[in-house]
Enzyme design. Structure first.
Site, PDB file in Angstrom:
ATOM      1  N   ASN A  90       0.803  -1.223   0.000  1.00 54.13           N
ATOM      2  CA  ASN A  90       0.000   0.000   0.000  1.00 54.13           C
ATOM      3  C   ASN A  90       0.835   1.272   0.000  1.00 54.13           C
ATOM      4  O   ASN A  90       0.354   2.332  -0.405  1.00 54.13           O
ATOM      5  CB  ASN A  90      -0.920  -0.022   1.230  1.00 54.13           C
ATOM      6  CG  ASN A  90      -1.545   1.323   1.510  1.00 54.13           C
ATOM      7  OD1 ASN A  90      -2.449   1.763   0.819  1.00 54.13           O
ATOM      8  ND2 ASN A  90      -1.053   2.000   2.544  1.00 54.13           N
ATOM      9  N   SER A 142      -3.397   2.600  -8.639  1.00 59.88           N
ATOM     10  CA  SER A 142      -4.103   3.873  -8.785  1.00 59.88           C
ATOM     11  C   SER A 142      -4.861   3.849 -10.098  1.00 59.88           C
ATOM     12  O   SER A 142      -4.425   3.218 -11.069  1.00 59.88           O
ATOM     13  CB  SER A 142      -3.112   5.038  -8.787  1.00 59.88           C
ATOM     14  OG  SER A 142      -3.741   6.247  -9.169  1.00 59.88           O
ATOM     15  N   TYR A 155       4.421   8.839 -11.541  1.00 56.25           N
ATOM     16  CA  TYR A 155       3.604   8.075 -10.599  1.00 56.25           C
ATOM     17  C   TYR A 155       2.715   7.083 -11.344  1.00 56.25           C
ATOM     18  O   TYR A 155       2.654   5.894 -10.995  1.00 56.25           O
ATOM     19  CB  TYR A 155       2.758   9.041  -9.768  1.00 56.25           C
ATOM     20  CG  TYR A 155       1.787   8.396  -8.812  1.00 56.25           C
ATOM     21  CD1 TYR A 155       2.211   7.914  -7.580  1.00 56.25           C
ATOM     22  CD2 TYR A 155       0.429   8.309  -9.122  1.00 56.25           C
ATOM     23  CE1 TYR A 155       1.311   7.346  -6.686  1.00 56.25           C
ATOM     24  CE2 TYR A 155      -0.482   7.740  -8.240  1.00 56.25           C
ATOM     25  CZ  TYR A 155      -0.034   7.259  -7.028  1.00 56.25           C
ATOM     26  OH  TYR A 155      -0.928   6.695  -6.143  1.00 56.25           O
ATOM     27  N   ALA A 156       2.047   7.555 -12.394  1.00 53.19           N
ATOM     28  CA  ALA A 156       1.179   6.680 -13.179  1.00 53.19           C
ATOM     29  C   ALA A 156       1.975   5.555 -13.819  1.00 53.19           C
ATOM     30  O   ALA A 156       1.526   4.400 -13.868  1.00 53.19           O
ATOM     31  CB  ALA A 156       0.451   7.491 -14.255  1.00 53.19           C
ATOM     32  N   ALA A 157       3.180   5.872 -14.293  1.00 51.76           N
ATOM     33  CA  ALA A 157       4.028   4.847 -14.893  1.00 51.76           C
ATOM     34  C   ALA A 157       4.408   3.785 -13.877  1.00 51.76           C
ATOM     35  O   ALA A 157       4.406   2.578 -14.174  1.00 51.76           O
ATOM     36  CB  ALA A 157       5.284   5.484 -15.490  1.00 51.76           C
ATOM     37  N   LYS A 159       2.739   2.950 -11.131  1.00 56.20           N
ATOM     38  CA  LYS A 159       1.566   2.166 -10.761  1.00 56.20           C
ATOM     39  C   LYS A 159       1.145   1.242 -11.905  1.00 56.20           C
ATOM     40  O   LYS A 159       0.665   0.125 -11.666  1.00 56.20           O
ATOM     41  CB  LYS A 159       0.423   3.094 -10.358  1.00 56.20           C
ATOM     42  CG  LYS A 159       0.688   3.873  -9.071  1.00 56.20           C
ATOM     43  CD  LYS A 159       0.902   2.954  -7.876  1.00 56.20           C
ATOM     44  CE  LYS A 159       0.969   3.702  -6.555  1.00 56.20           C
ATOM     45  NZ  LYS A 159       1.136   2.806  -5.409  1.00 56.20           N
TER      46      LYS A 159
END
Length: 255
Positions: A90, A142, A155-157, A159
């Site tokens: 998490n 996410s 961050y998106a990469a 996740k």
């Protein structure tokens, strides 16, 4: 839920927000909860809440980006609480900034916490699950991983990488009785979201935009996630693996 009573569960980022809510839910289900956080005081506060309510928990301070520290910590968890057969990855970190304004040092920080840290946890914990005859891993990613999010490219990469890792391991270890699933929160009312918003030019406007993008017209709350995570860790989810589930008030509706 079936099969959680007496199980040893590791929850990273358990010191606050979603991690604290998830830790408390597992304790309510009778699990032995290892609250892992780099903030020792926050981890202890979560463990104290659990023990005061009659549950079983112990706090562990460790930086998930430090492989050697995780080896030592997981060994301590096994000594204290038993072999971990549930892992909830998490812990996370974000900065809100257009990609072309970011710098490699920032990429390194985001990657180390959001992806390398999870790799460390998998690599150290999975052999113990195999020794125990199986287990469940729930990775908290996410919705940014599924549809992208302006200002959160790295961050998106990371996740999205966590999603790919989960699906690959779900295939590799399917016959070994280890299940991997991903829960994708949408914007959630936590200290992390507030900190992310504070890195933008207009934090209040950004938070309002997040809320307005959600069909239910509210931000997620930490208590919105423990139910699905506990379900995926339970015996009721023995035939569910390699799946990605959004818990985002309808922000994404991916088939």
């Amino acid at each position: 839920m079936r099969g959680l009573d007496g199980k040893t569960v590791i929850i990273t980022g358990g010191g606050g927000g979603i991690g604290r809510a998830v830790s408390r839910r597992f304790a309510e289900e009778g699990s032995l909860v290892a609250v892992l956080d780099r903030d020792a005081a926050a981890a202890q506060a979560t463990a104290d809440l659990i023990t005061e309510a009659g549950g079983k928990a112990k706090a562990y301070a460790a930086d998930i980006t430090d492989y050697a520290a995780i080896e030592t910590t997981v060994a301590a968890i096994e000594r204290d609480l038993g072999i971990p057969t549930v892992l909830v990855n998490n812990a996370g970190f974000d900065r809100f900034m257009p990609f072309l304004k970011t710098e490699p040092a920032m990429w390194d920080q985001l990657i180390s916490i959001n992806l390398t840290g999870a790799l460390n946890m998998h690599h150290v914990v999975l052999p113990r699950m195999l020794e125990a005859g199986g287990g469940k891993v729930i990775n908290v990613a996410s919705d940014a991983a599924r549809v992208g999010s302006s200002g959160e490219a790295v961050y998106a990469a990371c996740k999205a990488g966590l999603v790919g890792l989960s699906k690959t391991l779900a295939r590799e270890l399917a016959t070994k009785n280890v299940n991997f699933n991903v829960v994708c929160p949408g914007p959630t009312d936590t200290a992390l979201l507030k900190a992310v918003a504070d890195t933008s030019n207009n934090p209040e406007k950004l938070l309002e935009a997040f809320k307005n993008a959600v069909p239910k017209r509210r931000l997620g709350q930490p208590e919105d996630y423990p139910g699905i995570i506990a379900l995926l860790a339970s015996d009721d989810a023995d035939f569910i693996t390699g799946q990605v589930i959004s818990v985002s008030g309808g922000l994404t509706m991916a088939g």
